[in-house]
Design an enzyme around this catalytic site. Structure first.
Site, short mmCIF file in Angstrom:
data_model
loop_
_atom_site.label_atom_id
_atom_site.label_comp_id
_atom_site.label_asym_id
_atom_site.label_seq_id
_atom_site.Cartn_x
_atom_site.Cartn_y
_atom_site.Cartn_z
N ALA A 16 16.91 5.07 -5.25
CA ALA A 16 15.96 5.89 -6.00
C ALA A 16 14.53 5.43 -5.75
CB ALA A 16 16.27 5.83 -7.48
N GLY A 17 14.35 4.48 -4.85
CA GLY A 17 12.99 3.98 -4.62
C GLY A 17 12.54 3.05 -5.72
N LEU A 18 13.50 2.50 -6.48
CA LEU A 18 13.14 1.56 -7.56
C LEU A 18 13.43 0.12 -7.15
CD1 LEU A 18 14.46 3.61 -10.61
CD2 LEU A 18 12.10 3.34 -9.86
N ASP A 21 7.61 -5.06 -3.45
CA ASP A 21 8.83 -4.97 -4.27
C ASP A 21 9.19 -6.34 -4.86
OD1 ASP A 21 8.72 -2.49 -3.15
OD2 ASP A 21 10.40 -2.81 -1.79
C1 GLA Z 1 8.90 0.10 0.24
C2 GLA Z 1 8.64 -1.30 0.78
C3 GLA Z 1 7.35 -1.87 0.20
C4 GLA Z 1 6.20 -0.90 0.39
C5 GLA Z 1 6.58 0.50 -0.04
C6 GLA Z 1 5.55 1.55 0.30
O1 GLA Z 1 9.14 0.05 -1.13
O2 GLA Z 1 9.72 -2.14 0.49
O3 GLA Z 1 7.07 -3.11 0.79
O4 GLA Z 1 5.74 -0.91 1.72
O5 GLA Z 1 7.81 0.92 0.53
O6 GLA Z 1 4.36 1.30 -0.35
#
Ligand code: GLA
Length: 379
Positions: free
Chosen positions: A123-125, A172
């Protein structure tokens, strides 16, 4: 989560763990693809995450159990082995083990390991950073080592870059490590330098997960990374953080149209992060929200890491009352959209967005109303 970890570990391995840890997922608040370009970024650690329970073994075997797959994966003593298929979740803790010596730290040999998560995957989390940080804390704890939080964060990033094989920046892991309830984490990725910024009262986060593919490892992320490095090289700087809008504009003829757009996005996005940092103490969430939506428009048109589904959610949310700002969160190419809202945005508004999405795409996004939470910790 502690009780669940303790009882599940007992059930799976027939004994008690030596340590239980937890690390949160994160929302990328603003600063899209700025981190590996040496820029600044703001993120929020959330109240969902990954927990790890661990106990050492004397025979060198590494036994991994994940709540997602419900199976024990046994890896023999000796060199670490990258896995594919259902066992690939072991690559995160294995990557952490592989990273520890690079920081002068001892990795435990054999162990029984269990992870449980209440964080939606894909989910991009950043469930991967959460598992890395929770694993790192557990491995360090059972070996009696307590390096700085920054080292823990760097171990997680090292695991992701070198063992898992994703050229991510430090966002992250940094947010999962330095998160603080009711705060945002600010990272100046060049140092790196970590700080926290109070989140104004009355800010709410809603996540809409499209369940469309989040193809980080599949190469799109790596392509964007390469394009940014190419732009920096042509501009004669080490990383894009050192470039200005004027420099990018002047070099337009020397850059391919795509690489020019990537560079513009990164330079302007770093300026938006800095503007957000200045605005947050004023409590003007409406102005902060406008920066968030502007960030999405830049991802959509310049960095081109959005999708039709994410754009639809952003358009719908931006037209919904009580939404300050909305944008894709994380790597892009699918995944989730986040909305920063006031307290009057509720299930009625959220379900209106879900219904509009379902009418267009034939399936519903998952909705998560989430709050900030603390960073990685031993429970
Ligand atoms: C992912 C990567 C991060 C960052 C974002 C985009 O979440 O793991 O390091 O680059 O994409 O901002």
């Amino acid at each position: 989560m502690k009780e669940q970890l303790l009882s599940r570990f007992q059930k799976v391995f027939g004994r008690a763990p030596e340590v239980v840890t937890r690390a949160p997922g994160r929302i990328e608040f603003i600063g899209n693809h700025t981190d590996y370009n040496g820029g600044t970024v703001l993120g929020a650690s959330i109240d969902r995450g990954v927990g790890v329970a661990l106990a050492r073994r004397t025979d060198g075997q590494r036994r991994f159990f994940s709540g997602h797959t419900n199976e024990i994966v046994t890896l023999p003593a000796g060199p670490l082995q990258k896995q594919t298929g259902p066992a690939s979740f072991t690559n995160y803790p294995q990557g952490v083990l592989a990273a520890m010596p690079a920081f002068g730290l001892r990795a435990p040999e054999g162990f029984d390991y269990l992870d449980l998560s209440d964080l939606p995957v894909g989910a991009g989390l950043s469930s991967s950073a959460a598992i890395e940080l929770a694993s790192g804390l557990a491995f360090l704890s059972v070996t009696g080592q307590s390096p700085s939080r920054e080292t823990l964060v760097k171990i997680g990033k090292h695991a992701e870059n070198n063992f898992v094989g994703v050229p991510c920046g430090i966002l992250d892991q940094g947010v999962s490590g330095f998160g603080k309830k009711d705060h945002l984490v600010f990272i100046d990725c060049r140092g790196p330098r970590f700080d926290t910024v109070p989140l104004p009262a009355g800010a709410h986060f809603w996540i809409f997960n499209t369940h469309t593919k989040h193809a980080l490892v599949d190469g799109l992320y790596a392509t964007r990374h390469r394009e940014c490095m190419e732009a920096a090289k042509t501009l004669g700087v080490g990383l894009l953080v050192e470039a200005t809008t004027a420099m990018v504009t002047a070099a337009q003829g020397k850059l391919s149209p795509a690489v020019f757009q990537r560079a513009r996005h990164v330079v302007e996005e770093i300026a938006r992060v800095d503007a957000a940092v200045k605005l947050l103490p004023t409590g003007d969430l409406a102005a902060v929200g406008r920066l968030l939506t502007a960030s999405h428009r830049s991802s959509q048109t310049l960095f081109q890491n959005s999708t039709t589904e994410l754009d639809f959610l952003v358009d719908t949310l931006a037209a919904t009352p009580h939404v300050y700002g909305t944008r894709l969160t994380g790597g892009g190419f699918g995944g989730a959209v986040m909305a920063l809202t006031d307290g009057a945005f509720g299930q009625t508004e959220a379900q209106g967005v879900v219904a509009a999405y379902a009418a267009k795409f034939g399936q519903k996004p998952d909705v998560l109303h989430t709050q900030t939470g603390d960073g990685a910790t031993i429970l």
